[in-house]
Structures are given as structure tokens and as C-alpha cells.
Design a protein around this motif. Structure first.
Motif, PDB file in Angstrom:
ATOM      1  N   GLU A   1      73.736  46.333  28.815  1.00 63.59           N
ATOM      2  CA  GLU A   1      72.768  45.347  29.300  1.00 63.59           C
ATOM      3  C   GLU A   1      71.339  45.859  29.141  1.00 63.59           C
ATOM      4  O   GLU A   1      70.442  45.109  28.732  1.00 63.59           O
ATOM      5  N   ALA A   2      71.124  47.135  29.466  1.00 69.26           N
ATOM      6  CA  ALA A   2      69.780  47.712  29.348  1.00 69.26           C
ATOM      7  C   ALA A   2      69.332  47.747  27.889  1.00 69.26           C
ATOM      8  O   ALA A   2      68.182  47.409  27.576  1.00 69.26           O
ATOM      9  N   TYR A   3      70.235  48.137  26.999  1.00 66.49           N
ATOM     10  CA  TYR A   3      69.877  48.175  25.587  1.00 66.49           C
ATOM     11  C   TYR A   3      69.599  46.773  25.048  1.00 66.49           C
ATOM     12  O   TYR A   3      68.669  46.574  24.258  1.00 66.49           O
ATOM     13  N   THR A   4      70.385  45.796  25.458  1.00 66.29           N
ATOM     14  CA  THR A   4      70.173  44.421  24.998  1.00 66.29           C
ATOM     15  C   THR A   4      68.797  43.917  25.415  1.00 66.29           C
ATOM     16  O   THR A   4      68.046  43.347  24.615  1.00 66.29           O
ATOM     17  N   THR A   5      68.451  44.167  26.689  1.00 66.10           N
ATOM     18  CA  THR A   5      67.143  43.735  27.184  1.00 66.10           C
ATOM     19  C   THR A   5      66.027  44.517  26.521  1.00 66.10           C
ATOM     20  O   THR A   5      65.006  43.949  26.111  1.00 66.10           O
ATOM     21  N   ARG A   6      66.220  45.812  26.407  1.00 68.85           N
ATOM     22  CA  ARG A   6      65.196  46.664  25.797  1.00 68.85           C
ATOM     23  C   ARG A   6      64.959  46.276  24.341  1.00 68.85           C
ATOM     24  O   ARG A   6      63.809  46.302  23.867  1.00 68.85           O
ATOM     25  N   THR A   7      66.014  45.914  23.632  1.00 70.99           N
ATOM     26  CA  THR A   7      65.873  45.512  22.230  1.00 70.99           C
ATOM     27  C   THR A   7      64.957  44.308  22.103  1.00 70.99           C
ATOM     28  O   THR A   7      64.052  44.276  21.249  1.00 70.99           O
ATOM     29  N   VAL A   8      65.172  43.314  22.953  1.00 67.63           N
ATOM     30  CA  VAL A   8      64.348  42.105  22.902  1.00 67.63           C
ATOM     31  C   VAL A   8      62.892  42.423  23.233  1.00 67.63           C
ATOM     32  O   VAL A   8      61.966  41.974  22.538  1.00 67.63           O
ATOM     33  N   ILE A   9      62.675  43.200  24.300  1.00 67.68           N
ATOM     34  CA  ILE A   9      61.315  43.536  24.719  1.00 67.68           C
ATOM     35  C   ILE A   9      60.594  44.343  23.648  1.00 67.68           C
ATOM     36  O   ILE A   9      59.428  44.077  23.316  1.00 67.68           O
ATOM     37  N   PHE A  10      61.277  45.321  23.077  1.00 64.02           N
ATOM     38  CA  PHE A  10      60.610  46.172  22.098  1.00 64.02           C
ATOM     39  C   PHE A  10      60.411  45.470  20.757  1.00 64.02           C
ATOM     40  O   PHE A  10      59.461  45.781  20.029  1.00 64.02           O
ATOM     41  N   GLU A  11      61.267  44.550  20.427  1.00 68.30           N
ATOM     42  CA  GLU A  11      61.032  43.755  19.225  1.00 68.30           C
ATOM     43  C   GLU A  11      59.744  42.943  19.391  1.00 68.30           C
ATOM     44  O   GLU A  11      58.929  42.845  18.464  1.00 68.30           O
ATOM     45  N   LEU A  12      59.557  42.386  20.582  1.00 71.48           N
ATOM     46  CA  LEU A  12      58.328  41.645  20.874  1.00 71.48           C
ATOM     47  C   LEU A  12      57.113  42.569  20.821  1.00 71.48           C
ATOM     48  O   LEU A  12      56.084  42.232  20.199  1.00 71.48           O
ATOM     49  N   ILE A  13      57.215  43.733  21.477  1.00 71.22           N
ATOM     50  CA  ILE A  13      56.093  44.673  21.486  1.00 71.22           C
ATOM     51  C   ILE A  13      55.738  45.099  20.064  1.00 71.22           C
ATOM     52  O   ILE A  13      54.557  45.174  19.701  1.00 71.22           O
ATOM     53  N   ALA A  14      56.745  45.364  19.242  1.00 68.55           N
ATOM     54  CA  ALA A  14      56.492  45.810  17.870  1.00 68.55           C
ATOM     55  C   ALA A  14      55.733  44.757  17.070  1.00 68.55           C
ATOM     56  O   ALA A  14      54.808  45.086  16.321  1.00 68.55           O
ATOM     57  N   THR A  15      56.110  43.499  17.223  1.00 67.84           N
ATOM     58  CA  THR A  15      55.401  42.447  16.482  1.00 67.84           C
ATOM     59  C   THR A  15      53.958  42.345  16.955  1.00 67.84           C
ATOM     60  O   THR A  15      53.037  42.145  16.141  1.00 67.84           O
ATOM     61  N   GLU A  16      53.738  42.521  18.254  1.00 65.93           N
ATOM     62  CA  GLU A  16      52.368  42.447  18.787  1.00 65.93           C
ATOM     63  C   GLU A  16      51.534  43.645  18.349  1.00 65.93           C
ATOM     64  O   GLU A  16      50.331  43.507  18.076  1.00 65.93           O
ATOM     65  N   VAL A  17      52.143  44.817  18.285  1.00 64.55           N
ATOM     66  CA  VAL A  17      51.423  46.003  17.817  1.00 64.55           C
ATOM     67  C   VAL A  17      50.993  45.813  16.364  1.00 64.55           C
ATOM     68  O   VAL A  17      49.852  46.123  15.991  1.00 64.55           O
ATOM     69  N   ALA A  18      51.885  45.295  15.529  1.00 64.83           N
ATOM     70  CA  ALA A  18      51.556  45.068  14.116  1.00 64.83           C
ATOM     71  C   ALA A  18      50.391  44.098  13.963  1.00 64.83           C
ATOM     72  O   ALA A  18      49.589  44.213  13.030  1.00 64.83           O
ATOM     73  N   GLU A  19      50.288  43.157  14.883  1.00 67.95           N
ATOM     74  CA  GLU A  19      49.204  42.166  14.820  1.00 67.95           C
ATOM     75  C   GLU A  19      47.890  42.698  15.375  1.00 67.95           C
ATOM     76  O   GLU A  19      46.816  42.228  14.995  1.00 67.95           O
ATOM     77  N   ARG A  20      47.946  43.714  16.274  1.00 65.51           N
ATOM     78  CA  ARG A  20      46.755  44.166  16.986  1.00 65.51           C
ATOM     79  C   ARG A  20      46.232  45.537  16.565  1.00 65.51           C
ATOM     80  O   ARG A  20      45.053  45.824  16.745  1.00 65.51           O
ATOM     81  N   ALA A  21      47.098  46.386  16.050  1.00 58.73           N
ATOM     82  CA  ALA A  21      46.719  47.790  15.819  1.00 58.73           C
ATOM     83  C   ALA A  21      45.655  47.918  14.732  1.00 58.73           C
ATOM     84  O   ALA A  21      45.787  47.360  13.638  1.00 58.73           O
ATOM     85  N   GLY A  22      44.601  48.676  15.052  1.00 55.16           N
ATOM     86  CA  GLY A  22      43.576  49.011  14.074  1.00 55.16           C
ATOM     87  C   GLY A  22      43.736  50.446  13.608  1.00 55.16           C
ATOM     88  O   GLY A  22      44.721  51.120  13.930  1.00 55.16           O
ATOM     89  N   GLU A  23      42.753  50.939  12.868  1.00 60.51           N
ATOM     90  CA  GLU A  23      42.837  52.292  12.315  1.00 60.51           C
ATOM     91  C   GLU A  23      42.962  53.340  13.420  1.00 60.51           C
ATOM     92  O   GLU A  23      43.702  54.314  13.277  1.00 60.51           O
ATOM     93  N   ARG A  24      42.217  53.167  14.507  1.00 56.73           N
ATOM     94  CA  ARG A  24      42.251  54.137  15.597  1.00 56.73           C
ATOM     95  C   ARG A  24      43.643  54.207  16.219  1.00 56.73           C
ATOM     96  O   ARG A  24      44.173  55.291  16.477  1.00 56.73           O
ATOM     97  N   GLU A  25      44.249  53.035  16.464  1.00 59.09           N
ATOM     98  CA  GLU A  25      45.582  52.997  17.076  1.00 59.09           C
ATOM     99  C   GLU A  25      46.639  53.585  16.144  1.00 59.09           C
ATOM    100  O   GLU A  25      47.536  54.311  16.592  1.00 59.09           O
ATOM    101  N   ILE A  26      46.532  53.280  14.853  1.00 59.15           N
ATOM    102  CA  ILE A  26      47.484  53.830  13.886  1.00 59.15           C
ATOM    103  C   ILE A  26      47.358  55.351  13.843  1.00 59.15           C
ATOM    104  O   ILE A  26      48.364  56.074  13.788  1.00 59.15           O
ATOM    105  N   ALA A  27      46.122  55.860  13.909  1.00 61.25           N
ATOM    106  CA  ALA A  27      45.912  57.312  13.897  1.00 61.25           C
ATOM    107  C   ALA A  27      46.562  57.969  15.114  1.00 61.25           C
ATOM    108  O   ALA A  27      47.124  59.075  15.009  1.00 61.25           O
TER     109      ALA A  27
END
Length: 244
Positions: free
Chosen positions: A99-125
Motif C-alpha cells: 500500500e505504501a509503495y502504491t501510494t508513494r509511486t503515484v505521489i512521486f510520479e506527480l512530483i517528478a513531472t512537476e520537477v521537470a516542468e519547474r527545475a532550472g539550471e540551479r536546481e539541476i546542479a
């Protein structure tokens, strides 16, 4: 990473989350972080009684701060408070883990898409700097250090995403899953594969590829869950492996 160093990392992470989420006198989060860290690290084994009298004596305080600390840990999934019985260190079940992995997968998939949309050079570094230390942990064959660096990596991701709701859910799942994440990384082949997943994730972030970043994160979490399930099917206990 030594046992003492890993214990200190567990205290830091637990204290940060407990202090952020619960407005209590400073003694309560300190007690909670120390007891919680010992549970995560296996110094207090699953199912072990947590005697409030002994703990109050240990911390040279009354039983009230100890009870409050155990209540916080119960809310975060590290302690069980059965009615009319002593508190005990939480015992993971395979259903809990799924259950924890299932929930975590959904949350982190969302976070990853948001990071890709927001991250600049400083964040990538910032993320690439953590990757450097993670590679060193892989070269040393140190899954404990790698796991704590991965925790730091994901802390940075949640800040970059700017999604406060996702962060609250992430923090709660983090405490519940600290021991299991260590166990997953210790499974055959998972250390190298997780390193590669993190590398590909940063590449996706750098290219602003939100869909790819989400897919990488999802696949990585599914692989970790399946590694734990296989380990459990073969009779393995759901506790964190000890640091050297």
C-alpha cells in the motif's frame, strides 16, 4: 556508512518532519526522533514493548513528554498504540509495504513531472551534486549511505516541485518507509539500477521531459516493490539491514 552515522541521519530526518508537522515543546520532538531513529535502524526491533516508565527515566523527564512522543510516532507509522496495552515498535506487513509503495509511486510520479516542468539550471546542479556522492556510495558498495543520499535527493525534488500537499504526503510515507527503502536497495542488483534510475531522472529533468521523468520514477518504484515482494516470498524479514 557506520551504524552511528546512519542513526544520526535517521534522527535528523525524523526530527525535521516531526518538528515541522507537530507543534510540541522541543523535548517531545527530540524524544520522538531518538526513539523513531532506533526503530528505523533496528536498534529497537519490530514488536518490542516501549515502556514509558523506562523511557521517562532514560530522558530524565516525566511520562507525559514520552507519551506525547510515542503518540507522534504512532501517527507517523513507527509505533503502534494498541488499546489497554503497552506501545510497541511497528511491525511491517507485506500488505503495508504494498500500500505504501502504491501510494508513494503515484505521489512521486506527480512530483517528478512537476520537477521537470519547474527545475532550472540551479536546481539541476543541486541534484547533480547529490548524484556525485551517490556514485561514490555505489563504488564503495555502501547501500546505507546511498539510501540516505537518495532521501536527500528526494527532499530536494519535493522542494523544487513546490507542491505542499504532495510534500506532506511524501514526508509521512518517508517515515513509514525508511527501513523498507534500505531493505529494497540492499537487494541484488538494486543499488546499481537505482543509481541508473537517478541519473536518467536528472537527464529528463534537465531536458524538461515531464512525461519521461514520471515514467522513470514510476518504473523505479515498481521495481523496488517487486524486489521487496520477492525477498519476502523467500522468507526475508521486513526490517532494515544493519549498517556496518
Amino acid at each position: 556508512m557506520t551504524r552511528a552515522e546512519s542513526l544520526a541521519q535517521a534522527r535528523r530526518v525524523i526530527h525535521r518532519i516531526v518538528a515541522e508537522r507537530h507543534d510540541r515543546p522541543s523535548l517531545v520532538p527530540r524524544i520522538a526522533s531518538e526513539i523513531g531513529a532506533e526503530i528505523v535502524e533496528g536498534h529497537i526491533p519490530p514488536g518490542h514493548d516501549l515502556n514509558t516508565v523506562d523511557l521517562a527515566r532514560r530522558y530524565q523527564t516525566s511520562r507525559t513528554p514520552v507519551r506525547e512522543a510515542l503518540l507522534l510516532l504512532d501517527r507517523e507509522g513507527l509505533v503502534d498504540l494498541p488499546p489497554r496495552r503497552r506501545p510497541t515498535a511497528h511491525v511491517h506487513t507485506i500488505q503495508d509495504v504494498r500500500e505504501a509503495y502504491t501510494t508513494r509511486t503515484v505521489i512521486f510520479e506527480l512530483i517528478a513531472t512537476e520537477v521537470a516542468e519547474r527545475a532550472g539550471e540551479r536546481e539541476i546542479a543541486m541534484l547533480e551534486q547529490v548524484l556525485t556522492y551517490m556514485r561514490q556510495a555505489v563504488e564503495r558498495g555502501d547501500p546505507t549511505a546511498f539510501t540516505w543520499l537518495s532521501v536527500h535527493f528526494h527532499e530536494i525534488e519535493t522542494r523544487i516541485s513546490g507542491n505542499r500537499t504532495a510534500k506532506r504526503i511524501h514526508d509521512s510515507l518517508l517515515l513509514r518507509m525508511l527501513a523498507i527503502r534500505r531493505l529494497a536497495i540492499a537487494q541484488p542488483g538494486r543499488l546499481a539500477q537505482s543509481m541508473e534510475d537517478h541519473v536518467q531522472l536528472v537527464k529528463a529533468y534537465s531536458g524538461g521531459q515531464a512525461h519521461l521523468a514520471g515514467a522513470i520514477m514510476r518504473a523505479s518504484h515498481i521495481a523496488s516493490r517487486e524486489a521487496i515482494e520477492l525477498y519476502h516470498e523467500n522468507g526475508g524479514a521486513l526490517v532494515a539491514p544493519s549498517a556496518p
